[in-house]
Write a protein that holds these residues in place. Structure first.
Motif, PDB file in Angstrom:
ATOM      1  N   UNK A   1      -3.402   6.106  -0.663  1.00  0.00           N
ATOM      2  CA  UNK A   1      -3.859   6.703   0.590  1.00  0.00           C
ATOM      3  C   UNK A   1      -3.112   8.001   0.812  1.00  0.00           C
TER       4      UNK A   1
ATOM      5  N   UNK B   1      -2.322  10.972   3.488  1.00  0.00           N
ATOM      6  CA  UNK B   1      -2.397  11.220   4.938  1.00  0.00           C
ATOM      7  C   UNK B   1      -1.983  12.657   5.189  1.00  0.00           C
TER       8      UNK B   1
ATOM      9  N   UNK C   1     -12.712   5.938   1.520  1.00  0.00           N
ATOM     10  CA  UNK C   1     -12.877   6.117   2.955  1.00  0.00           C
ATOM     11  C   UNK C   1     -12.159   7.373   3.383  1.00  0.00           C
ATOM     12  N   UNK C   2     -12.601   7.880   4.509  1.00  0.00           N
ATOM     13  CA  UNK C   2     -11.935   9.041   5.068  1.00  0.00           C
ATOM     14  C   UNK C   2     -12.023   8.891   6.574  1.00  0.00           C
ATOM     15  N   UNK C   3     -10.900   8.970   7.232  1.00  0.00           N
ATOM     16  CA  UNK C   3     -10.929   8.809   8.677  1.00  0.00           C
ATOM     17  C   UNK C   3      -9.744   9.550   9.285  1.00  0.00           C
ATOM     18  N   UNK C   4      -9.541   9.374  10.572  1.00  0.00           N
ATOM     19  CA  UNK C   4      -8.428  10.033  11.242  1.00  0.00           C
ATOM     20  C   UNK C   4      -7.877   9.109  12.313  1.00  0.00           C
ATOM     21  N   UNK C   5      -6.655   9.386  12.718  1.00  0.00           N
ATOM     22  CA  UNK C   5      -6.023   8.647  13.809  1.00  0.00           C
ATOM     23  C   UNK C   5      -5.441   9.653  14.777  1.00  0.00           C
ATOM     24  N   UNK C   6      -5.555   9.352  16.055  1.00  0.00           N
ATOM     25  CA  UNK C   6      -5.018  10.231  17.093  1.00  0.00           C
ATOM     26  C   UNK C   6      -3.746   9.599  17.658  1.00  0.00           C
TER      27      UNK C   6
ATOM     28  N   UNK D   1      -5.282  -1.080   4.880  1.00  0.00           N
ATOM     29  CA  UNK D   1      -6.674  -0.857   4.486  1.00  0.00           C
ATOM     30  C   UNK D   1      -7.066  -2.070   3.677  1.00  0.00           C
TER      31      UNK D   1
ATOM     32  N   UNK E   1       1.205   5.000   1.124  1.00  0.00           N
ATOM     33  CA  UNK E   1       0.689   6.053   2.003  1.00  0.00           C
ATOM     34  C   UNK E   1       1.473   7.321   1.709  1.00  0.00           C
TER      35      UNK E   1
ATOM     36  N   UNK F   1      -4.911  -0.252  12.299  1.00  0.00           N
ATOM     37  CA  UNK F   1      -3.572   0.203  12.622  1.00  0.00           C
ATOM     38  C   UNK F   1      -3.122  -0.486  13.896  1.00  0.00           C
TER      39      UNK F   1
ATOM     40  N   UNK G   1     -22.311   5.636   3.002  1.00  0.00           N
ATOM     41  CA  UNK G   1     -22.236   6.429   1.788  1.00  0.00           C
ATOM     42  C   UNK G   1     -23.478   6.257   0.927  1.00  0.00           C
TER      43      UNK G   1
ATOM     44  N   UNK H   1      -4.550  -0.258  17.457  1.00  0.00           N
ATOM     45  CA  UNK H   1      -4.433   1.145  17.876  1.00  0.00           C
ATOM     46  C   UNK H   1      -5.622   1.945  17.366  1.00  0.00           C
ATOM     47  N   UNK H   2      -6.038   1.608  16.143  1.00  0.00           N
ATOM     48  CA  UNK H   2      -7.197   2.296  15.581  1.00  0.00           C
ATOM     49  C   UNK H   2      -7.859   1.352  14.587  1.00  0.00           C
TER      50      UNK H   2
ATOM     51  N   UNK I   1      -8.620   7.713   1.598  1.00  0.00           N
ATOM     52  CA  UNK I   1      -8.357   6.502   0.816  1.00  0.00           C
ATOM     53  C   UNK I   1      -9.054   6.657  -0.538  1.00  0.00           C
TER      54      UNK I   1
ATOM     55  N   UNK J   1       0.847  -1.193   0.000  1.00  0.00           N
ATOM     56  CA  UNK J   1       0.000   0.000   0.000  1.00  0.00           C
ATOM     57  C   UNK J   1       0.879   1.239   0.000  1.00  0.00           C
TER      58      UNK J   1
ATOM     59  N   UNK K   1     -15.100   1.276   7.126  1.00  0.00           N
ATOM     60  CA  UNK K   1     -15.672   1.988   5.989  1.00  0.00           C
ATOM     61  C   UNK K   1     -16.902   1.173   5.600  1.00  0.00           C
TER      62      UNK K   1
ATOM     63  N   UNK L   1      -3.784  -9.413   6.889  1.00  0.00           N
ATOM     64  CA  UNK L   1      -2.902  -8.558   6.083  1.00  0.00           C
ATOM     65  C   UNK L   1      -1.922  -7.808   6.982  1.00  0.00           C
TER      66      UNK L   1
ATOM     67  N   UNK M   1      -9.962  -0.154   8.097  1.00  0.00           N
ATOM     68  CA  UNK M   1      -8.655   0.476   8.263  1.00  0.00           C
ATOM     69  C   UNK M   1      -8.163   0.017   9.619  1.00  0.00           C
TER      70      UNK M   1
ATOM     71  N   UNK N   1     -11.023   1.491  11.853  1.00  0.00           N
ATOM     72  CA  UNK N   1     -12.096   2.271  11.243  1.00  0.00           C
ATOM     73  C   UNK N   1     -12.837   1.385  10.269  1.00  0.00           C
TER      74      UNK N   1
ATOM     75  N   UNK O   1      -6.936  10.815   7.054  1.00  0.00           N
ATOM     76  CA  UNK O   1      -6.613   9.836   6.025  1.00  0.00           C
ATOM     77  C   UNK O   1      -7.656   9.860   4.920  1.00  0.00           C
TER      78      UNK O   1
END
Lengths: 172, 411
Positions: free
Chosen positions: A86, A88, A54-59, B345, A28, B360, B378, B368-369, A75, A26, B373, B105, B358, B371, A73
């Motif tokens: 992707x 970022x 997709x659209x997202x965020x990471x903290x 992803x 990024x 992480x 949509x 950690x995260x 995608x 991938x 989709x 993956x 998604x 998401x 993010x």
């Protein structure tokens, strides 16, 4: 990484000074907030990335103040060329603002509202900046790492009343 | 004023979304839902109406928000999977697949061929079950009561197959990172073969009831037209996008789990109306049956879980005899396995469209995260665009044709 994608990433790197990270095939691509709209428009118009998948965020809290706390993010998928990339956007904790992508992809409208809701990142110029999933009167942004995972105190017969007083829901 | 009278909603919070005529009081703003039989869940629609014609439609979502993304961050990779069933409750196997594929993956785990084929069979059965529920509820919304009963009768057989393999009818959690929970019982093949023999005739029956039915055509043809450009702009995927003339199916475009071995078509239509979406989904039912049959014919023998003990728990039989197996079992179910500090992803084709995760990792045993989709999110966001100028009764047809699942939208 796909050779066709390599060329596209190179264009991004030359135009916007983007940096590339690769993992399991991938791509990024890190883009600065001020370039994101241009980059998205370029990918959509010149390289047929028609779908904002997709659209997202990471903290990344806790992070020292000099480094960006959030990543937003994007995608993107190209149906015509069968490619994915992707983007970022690192966002600093002190300035939580990203220009809105609703003008490029209509799908960004709700996705950005979700990020606003969950992370408290503001999208400048968003046409409908309301919360989307959470109630309007909720304090805080739950997907931030400093937002605790909720916990509800169990009530038993002997202390039902006592705990009920402390519960947050509306009482008759 | 009696309490049963229609009550208008104040324009205030929707001022920027409604027309000038609503502000001046010429059109009405009314509420539909969140408890409404035809919204397929707890969805609230704020409608600006000029008589019976829709001027604007504002979906209000979030009534089914469960915070699954946040909750998954607090669980190990293995334990978090249980929550994936609860997202899109019409596509439990598909959610499991999206999640386990993401985990595989991220950590780089291989899946044995038999497990891959089983996953294909079960997700395709799930697709059939989901489309059957869609067909039944849509027909019910458009006042064809009997189709609903027939569709649920057939769906029941699929749920029985799921119960046979996983012990659960809906919340299956059958796919696990590295394979499936355990091999299918011996009765499985016969049960699926009976089903694939039965269903084509039953689909013919549904089609006999609907496809050329003048009442059905009146309610669906030319209603809620969605062109390909608008669909892509709004991120619409799945049967909805294919009914608008875009041939995009992740099973064909980016084959996973060995979909490249199976011969099937991707049904498309160009009209993009409610009827086209119906036609595409009914054809998909038949295509899914083809895939199930081929996968069952080719179903290889062999293990159903990867033997990589660092990620996959050993079989019960080994625990009594092998010290390492016991240690691995203990470590995997208490601490979990670590995943690299990176993000991936991973997308699959769910009955509704591109379902992607998604994921992480941070080097530890918990994500950690995460998401999701989700396609319904949509697919619903385009509804305000396509209902303009239609009657309220048509909104029900359009909403049904999008095949939204609120658990999928609100997460």
């Amino acid at each position: 990484m796909d050779t066709k994608l390599e060329k596209i990433v190179q264009t991004l790197q030359e135009k916007f000074g983007a940096t590339l990270e690769e993992f399991r095939g991938e791509a990024h691509v890190f883009v600065k907030p001020e370039h994101i709209i241009e980059a998205l428009t370029l990918l959509r118009d010149a390289h047929e990335f028609a779908l904002l998948s997709a659209m997202t965020a990471v903290d990344y809290w806790p992070q020292d103040a000099s480094r960006p706390r959030f990543h937003v993010i994007y995608q993107l998928t190209s149906l015509a060329r069968n490619l994915s990339v992707q983007l970022r956007v690192p966002v600093n904790g002190s300035r939580l603002k990203v220009p809105t992508a609703t003008g490029v992809f209509a799908a960004a409208n709700w996705r950005e509202r979700e990020i606003m809701d969950m992370f408290g990142i503001e999208f400048e110029g968003h046409p409908d900046p309301r919360r989307i999933l959470l109630p309007d009167d909720l304090d805080g942004h739950p997907l931030r790492k400093d937002f605790p995972l909720g916990y509800e105190e169990p009530q038993f017969t002997f202390n039902f009343e006592e705990i009920d007083v402390r519960k947050p829901y509306v009482k008759e | 004023m009696s309490e049963y009278q229609l009550q208008e909603i104040p324009v205030g919070p929707y001022k920027h979304l409604v027309s000038e005529r609503a502000v001046s009081g010429e059109t009405m703003i009314l509420n539909m839902g969140p408890q409404h039989p035809s919204t397929h869940g707890v969805l609230r629609l704020v409608l600006e109406l000029d008589g019976e014609v829709i001027v604007n439609c504002i979906p209000e979502i979030g009534y089914l928000h469960t915070g699954i993304e946040k909750n998954m961050e607090a669980k190990t990779y293995l334990k978090a999977e249980v929550m994936t069933d609860r997202l899109d409750y019409m596509n439990n196997m598909g959610n499991n697949l999206a999640y386990v594929m993401a985990v595989e993956k991220l950590v780089g785990l291989d899946v044995p061929p038999r497990a891959q084929a089983l996953r294909v069979i079960l997700t395709e059965l799930q697709r059939i079950a989901s489309h059957l529920v869609w067909l039944g509820t849509t027909a019910l919304d458009l006042a064809a009561m009997s189709v609903f009963l027939y569709c649920f009768r057939e769906r029941e057989i699929i749920l029985d197959i799921f119960e046979m393999v996983s012990g659960q009818r809906m919340m299956v959690t059958y796919f696990r990172p590295g394979g499936v929970w355990r091999d299918v019982p011996v009765e499985f093949e016969a049960a699926v073969r009976d089903f694939i023999k039965l269903l084509p005739k039953r689909i013919d029956e549904y089609e006999a009831l609907l496809t050329k039915n003048p009442l059905w055509l009146d309610r669906t043809v030319g209603i809620g037209k969605l062109d390909a450009a608008t669909a892509l702009q709004h991120g619409v995927t799945g049967p909805m996008l294919r009914a608008s003339g875009v041939n995009w199916d992740l099973r064909k475009a980016r084959p996973y789990m060995g979909y490249e071995q199976y011969d099937f078509n991707v049904p498309t239509d160009t009209k993009g109306d409610t009827y086209a979406r119906y036609v595409v989904r009914v054809q998909e039912l038949r295509e899914s049956l083809k895939i199930v049959e081929q996968a069952l014919d080719k179903l290889p023998m062999g293990p159903v879980r990867s033997d990589n003990r660092k990620f996959v728990t050993p079989p019960r039989s080994e625990i009594g005899t092998s010290m390492e197996a016991l240690i691995h079992h203990f470590k995997l179910w208490t601490e979990g396995f670590p995943a690299p500090k990176a993000s991936i992803y991973s997308a699959v084709e769910s009955p509704r469209g591109e379902l992607a995760v998604y994921l992480e990792g941070d080097g530890g045993p918990k994500p950690y995260r995460v998401h999701w989709r989700t396609p319904s999110f949509d697919n619903l966001s385009v509804v305000p665009q396509i209902v303009r100028g239609h009657l309220v009764a048509d909104l029900i047809a359009i909403l049904a044709s999008t095949d939204i699942v609120l658990g999928d939208i609100d997460r």
